[in-house]
Motif scaffolding. Structure first.
Motif, short mmCIF file in Angstrom:
data_model
loop_
_atom_site.label_atom_id
_atom_site.label_comp_id
_atom_site.label_asym_id
_atom_site.label_seq_id
_atom_site.Cartn_x
_atom_site.Cartn_y
_atom_site.Cartn_z
N ILE A 120 0.80 -1.37 0.06
CA ILE A 120 0.06 -0.16 -0.17
C ILE A 120 0.87 1.30 -0.09
O ILE A 120 0.67 2.25 -0.74
CB ILE A 120 -0.97 0.03 0.95
CG1 ILE A 120 -1.88 -1.06 0.93
CG2 ILE A 120 -1.71 1.54 1.40
CD1 ILE A 120 -2.79 -1.20 2.27
N GLU A 121 1.69 1.32 0.88
CA GLU A 121 2.91 2.44 1.03
C GLU A 121 3.56 2.61 -0.48
O GLU A 121 3.55 3.89 -0.91
CB GLU A 121 3.75 2.33 1.85
CG GLU A 121 2.96 2.39 3.27
CD GLU A 121 4.20 2.20 4.58
OE1 GLU A 121 3.87 2.79 5.62
OE2 GLU A 121 5.21 1.63 4.33
N THR A 122 3.71 1.68 -1.02
CA THR A 122 4.58 1.93 -2.30
C THR A 122 3.52 2.21 -3.35
O THR A 122 3.63 3.05 -4.33
CB THR A 122 5.09 0.50 -2.87
OG1 THR A 122 6.06 0.10 -1.79
CG2 THR A 122 5.91 0.50 -4.07
N GLU A 123 2.43 1.52 -3.56
CA GLU A 123 1.50 1.59 -4.66
C GLU A 123 0.95 3.34 -4.44
O GLU A 123 0.76 4.05 -5.33
CB GLU A 123 0.28 0.81 -4.35
CG GLU A 123 -1.03 1.15 -5.48
CD GLU A 123 -0.60 0.74 -6.75
OE1 GLU A 123 -1.26 1.30 -7.89
OE2 GLU A 123 0.29 -0.16 -7.01
N PHE A 124 0.51 3.85 -3.21
CA PHE A 124 0.20 5.07 -3.11
C PHE A 124 1.12 6.33 -2.70
O PHE A 124 0.84 7.37 -2.47
CB PHE A 124 -1.03 5.06 -1.95
CG PHE A 124 -2.34 4.15 -2.44
CD1 PHE A 124 -3.08 4.85 -3.23
CD2 PHE A 124 -2.42 3.13 -2.05
CE1 PHE A 124 -4.28 4.31 -3.61
CE2 PHE A 124 -3.37 2.21 -2.16
CZ PHE A 124 -4.50 2.93 -3.11
N ASN A 125 2.37 5.82 -2.75
CA ASN A 125 3.33 6.74 -2.41
C ASN A 125 3.06 7.47 -1.08
O ASN A 125 3.23 8.78 -0.90
CB ASN A 125 3.78 7.73 -3.47
CG ASN A 125 5.11 8.04 -3.13
OD1 ASN A 125 5.85 7.67 -2.71
ND2 ASN A 125 5.07 9.56 -3.83
N ILE A 126 2.96 6.34 -0.09
CA ILE A 126 2.57 7.24 1.08
C ILE A 126 3.45 6.57 2.42
O ILE A 126 4.02 5.53 2.16
CB ILE A 126 0.79 7.09 1.77
CG1 ILE A 126 0.48 5.57 1.70
CG2 ILE A 126 0.13 8.07 0.63
CD1 ILE A 126 -0.80 5.55 2.47
N GLU A 127 3.19 7.06 3.70
CA GLU A 127 3.88 6.40 4.78
C GLU A 127 2.77 6.28 5.86
O GLU A 127 2.37 7.49 6.10
CB GLU A 127 5.13 6.96 5.18
CG GLU A 127 6.14 6.02 5.92
CD GLU A 127 7.21 6.60 6.27
OE1 GLU A 127 7.84 6.83 7.36
OE2 GLU A 127 7.97 6.89 5.18
#
Length: 82
Positions: free
Chosen positions: A46-53
């Motif tokens: 999820i963090e990779t796909e949405f570029n979030i942390e």
């Protein structure tokens, strides 16, 4: 604007790819057999796909119990980043 339905579909795909388990948006992930190792992989996906942390405070059962809850956190993180 971010559409929640799109986020839900992406999260469902990530869960399926990382765990092999199909879920709907209201399923309790633990009840569907998602274990802690799968959940770590899902979070990374999820963090990779949405570029979030995710914030450490959000890494808890309440925030990650279902696709719907996870999608809300994703949308919240994306809005914060803007």
């Amino acid at each position: 604007m971010i559409k929640k339905n799109n986020v839900i579909a992406q999260v469902q795909n990530i869960i399926k790819n990382q765990s092999g388990i199909s879920v709907n948006e209201q399923d309790i992930l633990l009840d569907k057999g998602i274990d802690s190792i799968s959940m770590i992989n899902i979070i990374i996906g999820i963090e990779t796909e949405f570029n979030i942390e995710f914030e450490p405070v959000d890494l808890n059962y309440k925030s990650l119990r279902s696709v719907d809850c996870i999608s809300e956190k994703i949308i919240e993180q994306i809005k914060k980043a803007r």
